[in-house]
Motif scaffolding. Structure first.
Motif, PDB file in Angstrom:
ATOM      1  N   CYS A 190       0.947  -0.950  -0.220  1.00 32.26           N
ATOM      2  CA  CYS A 190      -0.074   0.060   0.092  1.00 32.26           C
ATOM      3  C   CYS A 190       0.591   1.194  -0.253  1.00 32.26           C
ATOM      4  N   ASN A 191       0.371   1.837  -1.078  1.00 34.03           N
ATOM      5  CA  ASN A 191       1.249   3.565  -1.128  1.00 34.03           C
ATOM      6  C   ASN A 191      -0.042   4.824  -0.420  1.00 34.03           C
ATOM      7  N   VAL A 192       0.348   4.780   1.305  1.00 37.30           N
ATOM      8  CA  VAL A 192      -0.691   5.371   1.559  1.00 37.30           C
ATOM      9  C   VAL A 192      -0.739   6.605   1.055  1.00 37.30           C
ATOM     10  N   SER A 193       0.304   7.305   0.675  1.00 38.60           N
ATOM     11  CA  SER A 193      -0.256   8.375   0.091  1.00 38.60           C
ATOM     12  C   SER A 193      -1.511   8.210  -1.531  1.00 38.60           C
ATOM     13  N   ASP A 194      -2.155   7.389  -1.963  1.00 39.95           N
ATOM     14  CA  ASP A 194      -2.975   7.257  -2.150  1.00 39.95           C
ATOM     15  C   ASP A 194      -3.937   6.562  -1.843  1.00 39.95           C
ATOM     16  N   VAL A 195      -4.910   7.762  -2.436  1.00 38.65           N
ATOM     17  CA  VAL A 195      -6.128   6.998  -1.650  1.00 38.65           C
ATOM     18  C   VAL A 195      -7.368   6.272  -1.934  1.00 38.65           C
TER      19      VAL A 195
ATOM     20  N   ALA B  18      -6.667  -1.094   0.689  1.00 41.04           N
ATOM     21  CA  ALA B  18      -5.960  -1.705   1.541  1.00 41.04           C
ATOM     22  C   ALA B  18      -6.545  -1.786   3.230  1.00 41.04           C
ATOM     23  N   VAL B  19      -7.572  -1.271   3.482  1.00 38.89           N
ATOM     24  CA  VAL B  19      -7.889  -0.873   4.958  1.00 38.89           C
ATOM     25  C   VAL B  19      -9.776  -1.629   4.647  1.00 38.89           C
ATOM     26  N   GLU B  20      -9.964  -1.833   3.418  1.00 38.76           N
ATOM     27  CA  GLU B  20     -11.247  -2.448   3.324  1.00 38.76           C
ATOM     28  C   GLU B  20     -11.157  -4.167   3.010  1.00 38.76           C
ATOM     29  N   LYS B  21      -9.981  -4.527   2.397  1.00 36.32           N
ATOM     30  CA  LYS B  21      -9.511  -5.590   2.996  1.00 36.32           C
ATOM     31  C   LYS B  21      -9.172  -6.900   4.217  1.00 36.32           C
ATOM     32  N   VAL B  22      -8.831  -5.570   5.354  1.00 38.13           N
ATOM     33  CA  VAL B  22      -8.153  -6.069   6.745  1.00 38.13           C
ATOM     34  C   VAL B  22      -9.240  -5.923   7.244  1.00 38.13           C
ATOM     35  N   ALA B  23     -10.542  -5.130   6.812  1.00 37.18           N
ATOM     36  CA  ALA B  23     -12.158  -4.884   7.656  1.00 37.18           C
ATOM     37  C   ALA B  23     -12.474  -6.523   6.700  1.00 37.18           C
ATOM     38  N   SER B  24     -12.329  -7.451   5.889  1.00 40.44           N
ATOM     39  CA  SER B  24     -13.027  -8.015   5.343  1.00 40.44           C
ATOM     40  C   SER B  24     -12.515  -9.408   5.689  1.00 40.44           C
ATOM     41  N   HIS B  25     -11.213  -8.813   5.972  1.00 37.36           N
ATOM     42  CA  HIS B  25     -10.285 -10.758   6.188  1.00 37.36           C
ATOM     43  C   HIS B  25     -10.331 -10.843   7.800  1.00 37.36           C
ATOM     44  N   PHE B  26     -10.572  -9.662   9.127  1.00 37.97           N
ATOM     45  CA  PHE B  26     -10.676 -10.295  10.240  1.00 37.97           C
ATOM     46  C   PHE B  26     -11.448  -9.513  10.475  1.00 37.97           C
ATOM     47  N   GLY B  27     -12.616  -8.694   9.861  1.00 38.38           N
ATOM     48  CA  GLY B  27     -14.182  -8.307  10.727  1.00 38.38           C
ATOM     49  C   GLY B  27     -14.186  -7.014  10.846  1.00 38.38           C
TER      50      GLY B  27
ATOM     51  N   LEU C 198       2.222  13.201   6.187  1.00 38.63           N
ATOM     52  CA  LEU C 198       1.278  13.981   6.852  1.00 38.63           C
ATOM     53  C   LEU C 198      -0.496  13.677   5.638  1.00 38.63           C
ATOM     54  N   LYS C 199      -0.633  13.674   4.841  1.00 38.09           N
ATOM     55  CA  LYS C 199      -1.437  12.692   3.415  1.00 38.09           C
ATOM     56  C   LYS C 199      -1.508  11.617   3.541  1.00 38.09           C
ATOM     57  N   GLY C 200      -0.533  10.693   3.943  1.00 31.55           N
ATOM     58  CA  GLY C 200      -0.733   8.959   4.380  1.00 31.55           C
ATOM     59  C   GLY C 200      -1.473   8.717   5.747  1.00 31.55           C
ATOM     60  N   SER C 201      -1.323   9.771   7.143  1.00 27.83           N
ATOM     61  CA  SER C 201      -1.599   9.891   7.686  1.00 27.83           C
ATOM     62  C   SER C 201      -3.078   9.796   7.988  1.00 27.83           C
ATOM     63  N   PHE C 202      -3.368  10.712   7.131  1.00 26.25           N
ATOM     64  CA  PHE C 202      -4.331  11.481   7.043  1.00 26.25           C
ATOM     65  C   PHE C 202      -6.080  10.637   6.394  1.00 26.25           C
ATOM     66  N   LEU C 203      -5.096   9.524   5.005  1.00 23.53           N
ATOM     67  CA  LEU C 203      -6.382   9.062   4.262  1.00 23.53           C
ATOM     68  C   LEU C 203      -6.207   8.264   5.546  1.00 23.53           C
TER      69      LEU C 203
END
Length: 252
Positions: free
Chosen positions: A62-67, A73-82, A115-120
């Motif tokens: 994941c490139n954290v500066s790419d929305v 990536a976050v959706e993948k984590v939520a799908s995998h772990f709930g 900064l942008k990565g942490s925001f996203l």
């Protein structure tokens, strides 16, 4: 029972250094960890280390500066772990130079990752945390937020993360989400080694000089930072919110 038993954590920039050590420590404390790194192959090395000690983890490039990459990536984590309980915004880069030599590209790269990565990432995970009415967000700032020669971009980004932290603590606190920041001092990592080489300093000699000026007479290690992050990710810190904790041996 481990204090993070079955909690779901995301650690960005977790392929090496502080991020890798943090991912391992959270897993050691019982968390299931999503290892985000620009290079997924590097992230898998951290995952393998966690799994070899009986932990559970997945690697996600994941490139954290790419929305779009962050949201996927976050959706993948939520799908995998709930769900998602913990976010550690650690991903970072340096592009050091004096102001008159610093390019716009070097400024933008550092701002976008830190900064942008942490925001996203925070924006993407907060909806899961708000729904669960539980969450821990830890942003990795730096002692350089107080200013450091040759790091106008890095210092500004790390100072910005402190304001970001305090604001999110106000906005998300009512949903039982704690947001704090850790500000490491000098820590021995591949990044600090590369910085030494770039300016022509012997890495071992630099560590010795820095240690001599530190009240504890030593330099920091990644696990020193990971230990504090693990505390902030746990219920032991349930009444700690909007704080900037410097982990630098007392250096001024």
């Amino acid at each position: 029972m481990s204090r993070l038993q079955d909690r779901i954590a995301i650690v960005t920039g977790a392929g090496q250094g502080i991020g890798a050590e943090t991912a391992k420590r959270l897993a050691q404390d019982g968390a299931k960890v999503a290892v985000f790194d620009l290079n997924e192959e590097v992230g898998r090395e951290t995952v393998q280390a966690i799994q070899s000690n009986g932990g559970e983890a997945i690697a996600i490039g994941c490139n954290v500066s790419d929305v779009e990459q962050v949201n996927a990536a976050v959706e993948k984590v939520a799908s995998h772990f709930g769900r998602i309980d913990i976010l550690v915004n650690n991903a970072g880069v340096t592009r050091d130079n004096l102001l008159f030599k610093m390019s716009v590209e070097d400024w933008d790269t550092v701002m976008n990752v830190h900064l942008k990565g942490s925001f996203l990432c925070a924006k993407a995970v907060q909806k899961f945390m708000v729904e669960e009415r539980y969450g821990k967000i830890i942003n990795i700032s730096s002692a350089s937020a107080l200013g450091n020669r040759g790091q106008a971009n890095y210092s500004a980004a790390k100072a910005g993360l402190q304001g970001f932290t305090r604001t999110l603590a106000m906005e998300l606190g009512p949903f039982n989400i704690n947001v704090n920041s850790v500000g490491p001092g000098y820590v021995v990592t591949d990044m600090t080694k590369a910085t030494s080489e770039r300016v022509g300093l012997d890495f071992e000699e630099q560590q010795k000089l820095i240690a001599e000026r530190n009240p504890l007479r030593r330099v920091g290690k990644p696990e020193d930072i990971a230990n504090v992050i693990a505390f902030l990710a746990s219920e032991d810190s349930s009444y700690v919110n909007g704080q900037i904790i410097y982990v630098n041996g007392g250096a001024r």
